[in-house]
Scaffold this active site. Structure first.
Site, short mmCIF file in Angstrom:
data_model
loop_
_atom_site.label_atom_id
_atom_site.label_comp_id
_atom_site.label_asym_id
_atom_site.label_seq_id
_atom_site.Cartn_x
_atom_site.Cartn_y
_atom_site.Cartn_z
N ARG A 163 6.54 -14.55 -2.01
CA ARG A 163 6.88 -14.54 -3.43
C ARG A 163 8.13 -15.38 -3.71
O ARG A 163 8.17 -16.12 -4.69
CB ARG A 163 7.10 -13.10 -3.90
CG ARG A 163 5.83 -12.34 -4.31
CD ARG A 163 4.74 -12.30 -3.24
NE ARG A 163 3.58 -11.53 -3.64
CZ ARG A 163 3.35 -10.28 -3.26
NH1 ARG A 163 4.19 -9.65 -2.46
NH2 ARG A 163 2.26 -9.66 -3.68
N ASP A 192 0.62 -14.95 0.62
CA ASP A 192 0.19 -14.07 -0.45
C ASP A 192 -0.35 -14.92 -1.59
O ASP A 192 -0.45 -16.15 -1.47
CB ASP A 192 1.34 -13.18 -0.93
CG ASP A 192 0.84 -11.80 -1.37
OD1 ASP A 192 0.13 -11.74 -2.39
OD2 ASP A 192 1.14 -10.81 -0.68
N HIS A 263 -5.14 -10.93 -1.82
CA HIS A 263 -3.83 -11.59 -1.83
C HIS A 263 -3.95 -13.00 -1.26
O HIS A 263 -3.13 -13.43 -0.44
CB HIS A 263 -2.81 -10.77 -1.05
CG HIS A 263 -2.32 -9.56 -1.79
ND1 HIS A 263 -1.55 -9.64 -2.93
CD2 HIS A 263 -2.48 -8.22 -1.55
CE1 HIS A 263 -1.25 -8.43 -3.36
NE2 HIS A 263 -1.83 -7.54 -2.55
N ASP A 326 -4.55 -5.14 1.96
CA ASP A 326 -4.27 -4.19 0.89
C ASP A 326 -4.67 -4.72 -0.49
O ASP A 326 -4.87 -5.91 -0.69
CB ASP A 326 -2.77 -3.86 0.87
CG ASP A 326 -1.91 -5.10 0.65
OD1 ASP A 326 -2.15 -6.10 1.35
OD2 ASP A 326 -1.02 -5.08 -0.22
N GLU A 327 -4.78 -3.83 -1.42
CA GLU A 327 -4.91 -4.10 -2.86
C GLU A 327 -6.02 -5.11 -3.19
O GLU A 327 -5.79 -6.09 -3.88
CB GLU A 327 -3.57 -4.59 -3.42
CG GLU A 327 -2.47 -3.53 -3.37
CD GLU A 327 -1.21 -3.99 -4.05
OE1 GLU A 327 -0.58 -3.16 -4.73
OE2 GLU A 327 -0.82 -5.17 -3.90
N TRP A 409 1.07 3.12 3.61
CA TRP A 409 2.01 2.84 2.53
C TRP A 409 1.69 3.58 1.24
O TRP A 409 2.58 3.82 0.43
CB TRP A 409 2.06 1.34 2.24
CG TRP A 409 0.89 0.78 1.46
CD1 TRP A 409 -0.34 0.47 1.95
CD2 TRP A 409 0.86 0.48 0.06
NE1 TRP A 409 -1.15 -0.01 0.94
CE2 TRP A 409 -0.43 -0.02 -0.23
CE3 TRP A 409 1.79 0.56 -0.98
CZ2 TRP A 409 -0.82 -0.43 -1.51
CZ3 TRP A 409 1.41 0.17 -2.26
CH2 TRP A 409 0.12 -0.32 -2.51
N TYR A 435 10.25 1.54 0.08
CA TYR A 435 10.10 0.25 -0.60
C TYR A 435 11.44 -0.20 -1.19
O TYR A 435 11.93 0.36 -2.18
CB TYR A 435 9.01 0.33 -1.66
CG TYR A 435 7.64 -0.04 -1.14
CD1 TYR A 435 7.32 0.19 0.19
CD2 TYR A 435 6.68 -0.61 -1.95
CE1 TYR A 435 6.06 -0.13 0.70
CE2 TYR A 435 5.42 -0.95 -1.47
CZ TYR A 435 5.12 -0.71 -0.14
OH TYR A 435 3.89 -1.04 0.36
N ASP A 437 12.16 -2.81 -2.83
CA ASP A 437 12.13 -3.40 -4.18
C ASP A 437 12.30 -2.33 -5.26
O ASP A 437 12.59 -2.66 -6.41
CB ASP A 437 10.84 -4.19 -4.39
CG ASP A 437 9.58 -3.37 -4.16
OD1 ASP A 437 9.52 -2.67 -3.13
OD2 ASP A 437 8.66 -3.44 -5.00
N TRP A 474 9.88 -6.24 -0.65
CA TRP A 474 8.92 -7.06 -1.37
C TRP A 474 9.66 -8.03 -2.27
O TRP A 474 10.67 -7.69 -2.88
CB TRP A 474 7.95 -6.18 -2.16
CG TRP A 474 7.07 -5.37 -1.25
CD1 TRP A 474 7.14 -4.04 -1.01
CD2 TRP A 474 6.00 -5.87 -0.44
NE1 TRP A 474 6.18 -3.67 -0.10
CE2 TRP A 474 5.47 -4.77 0.27
CE3 TRP A 474 5.45 -7.13 -0.24
CZ2 TRP A 474 4.40 -4.90 1.16
CZ3 TRP A 474 4.38 -7.26 0.64
CH2 TRP A 474 3.87 -6.16 1.33
N GLU A 476 8.91 -10.04 -5.14
CA GLU A 476 8.58 -10.52 -6.49
C GLU A 476 9.82 -10.79 -7.34
O GLU A 476 9.91 -11.83 -8.00
CB GLU A 476 7.68 -9.51 -7.22
CG GLU A 476 6.24 -9.48 -6.71
CD GLU A 476 6.02 -8.47 -5.62
OE1 GLU A 476 4.86 -8.13 -5.33
OE2 GLU A 476 7.03 -7.99 -5.03
#
Length: 533
Positions: A163, A192, A263, A326-327, A409, A435, A437, A474, A476
């Site tokens: 990121r 990512d 991702h 993930d995600e 997670w 986390y 972030d 993370w 971002e």
């Protein structure tokens, strides 16, 4: 009368002179698991004599650097133990059941460091750095004995540079802090949706296209506000190898993360044929979960994965490769006739089954290359996200490949027990505690410190399958190094103790009393840090 007064005065002075100096407690992070103090201290001069054998020369070189940088001492090597102020002793029989442990024995005569491994020698050196104090132009160390070893073998910090790219000098600084805190795994999130940060020579567009984006979302997720500034950056293979060596000298293993099957917008922007739709897209500046996803039914995509793994393996000697996992938004898979046909041919009823089926193919691929696969706990096929329906994850018949390391997670913590009972090793990185972030209102220092990788209700026989823990930075909303540092520090110190110190020996007040060493160090090095609550 005067003679009686003087005699009394002399007696008082002699009594004070004979009285033992008070014991000065060691203030070490992470807290050692056993400390026994003895009266007295050892004095060190600016010229420190050290005895060591060649098998710990790397650790001795770091000790030399630390003594000079921290205290202005000049280290000289001596040829026998009796002339040494500090002795480094590699002894394979010492506490042989505890990897990376050490004994630090400080007597009036010398400081003896003993371990069964080079990593343990360095861990002892890191403790020693924290207990040398300067008094009256001398360097003093309280006498005592520390016997110490880690509670967990996996003590990880993760940096997301996909990121926001930071660069090798920032990474080196982080590795130095990790070594001081006895953390031994640097989990490196390099790919990512918003960026591909590692040179792959067979696929140059991954960095020519995938490492660039024209703007970046700011403020918060889904703000739809952008800074309008191009962002780019990646590591050459030579730089990767330099950082891998730098970490290895400090007994830190770097585990790369190559995200799949989601991702993946950045690599698909570079090579559209890797995606389900085959359409050209841009590297997104928007954060959050994207829709584009690898076409895992395409043999050319599997060939791409194999090629990238081959180059990663040349750079990273780690026995573990992280595949993310993930995600995943299943929209494109669900809309693709080709993917649906592939699923029918392979007896796969849901996209969650397809993900596990694909993940197992990757596991086999990595196993053939001598590596072990790791991924976020989405790879088990459990429903963790609101954008995944019951239809997507129902009737799970696929079983995740044996030997997979699952990094937990998200989801009900009961999933940890279920995963362990199914035979998998896990690394606990439950987001509500780990986390970085998240702001300090969500995870204050005290909450970070309280984290225990072993769930409270875990059966005793399963505890050994919890490899340890990771804390995640993370990337971002950390565009600058200062933004990153304020999130990482001081919480990384709390996580180091959560990973190293046995729960029975943890004490938050003692931890806070030990923090000033680090605050002073960070101030001197220009490191920004967040609140110490």
């Amino acid at each position: 009368m005067k003679s009686k007064f003087y005699l009394s005065l002399i007696a008082s002075i002699l009594l004070l002179a004979c009285k033992e100096a008070p014991i000065v407690d060691y203030q070490i992070i992470p807290q050692p698991n056993s400390i026994i103090y003895t009266n007295g201290s050892i004095d060190l001069t600016k010229d420190v004599k050290v005895y060591y054998t060649e098998d710990v020369s790397q650790e001795a070189n770091l000790l030399k650097e630390y003594l000079n940088t921290d205290f202005g001492m000049i280290m000289g090597r001596v040829g026998n133990e009796k002339d040494a102020d500090i002795i480094l002793e590699l002894n394979k029989t010492y506490n042989s059941t505890k990897a990376d442990g050490y004994k630090l024995d400080i007597s009036k005569k010398n400081i003896l460091i003993t371990s069964n491994s080079q990593a343990g020698i360095l861990n002892a050196i890191q403790s020693l750095r924290q207990i040398v104090r300067e008094e009256n132009s001398k360097f003093v160390v309280q006498q005592g004995t520390i016997n110490d070893y880690p509670a967990f073998g996996w003590r990880a910090f993760m940096l997301d540079e996909a990121r926001h790219f930071k660069g090798k000098e920032v990474v080196k600084d982080l590795l130095d802090e990790m070594a001081l805190l006895k953390m031994n795994v640097f989990h490196w999130h390099l790919t990512d949706d918003q960026g591909w940060r590692i040179e792959i020579k067979k696929y140059p567009k991954l960095t020519e296209v995938g490492a660039q984006r024209d703007s970046t979302e700011i403020n918060h997720f889904h703000s739809d506000v952008y800074d309008g500034k191009p962002h780019s950056g990646f590591y050459t293979q030579e730089e990767i190898k330099e950082l891998v060596d730098y970490a290895a000298e400090r007994h830190i293993m770097i585990v790369p993360e190559f995200e799949m099957p989601g991702h993946s917008s950045a690599p698909i922007a570079a090579y559209p044929e890797l995606g389900v739709t085959g359409k050209q897209i841009k590297v997104p500046g928007q954060f959050g979960v994207q829709y584009d996803i690898y076409d895992v039914t395409n043999p050319k995509v599997l060939e791409f994965f194999s090629d990238v793994f081959d180059e990663l393996i040349e750079m990273f000697p780690s026995p573990v490769i992280h595949i993310g996992g993930d995600e995943i938004r299943y929209d494109q898979w669900n809309s693709s006739y080709k993917v649906k046909s592939y699923m029918r041919r392979n007896g796969l009823n849901t996209p969650a089954e397809l993900q596990v089926f694909f993940t197992n193919n990757i596991s086999n691929m990595l196993k053939e290359k001598g590596k072990r696969m790791m991924g976020w706990n989405d790879i088990t096929g459990a429903q963790l996200h609101e954008y995944q329906s019951d239809e997507d994850t129902k009737d799970m018949s696929q079983k995740l490949a044996d030997g997979t390391i699952v990094q937990f997670w998200k989801g009900d913590p009961a999933l940890i027990n279920k995963t362990l009972e199914s035979g998998y090793d896990i690394v606990n990185s439950f987001h509500e505690y780990t986390y970085l972030d998240y702001n300090y209102e969500s995870i204050p220092l005290s909450k970070a410190y309280s984290f225990n990788p072993i769930p409270a209700d875990l059966p005793k026989e399963l505890e050994s399958k919890v490899m340890g823990m990771g804390c995640q930075m993370w990337g971002e909303f950390i565009p600058t190094v200062e933004d990153m540092q304020k999130k990482v520090f001081p919480r990384i110190a709390a996580y180091s103790e959560a990973a190293w110190t046995l729960p029975a020996n943890k004490n938050y007040n003692n931890f806070k009393e030990s923090l000033p060493y680090f605050l002073k160090r960070w101030d001197a090095n220009g490191v920004a840090y967040g609140p110490v609550d």
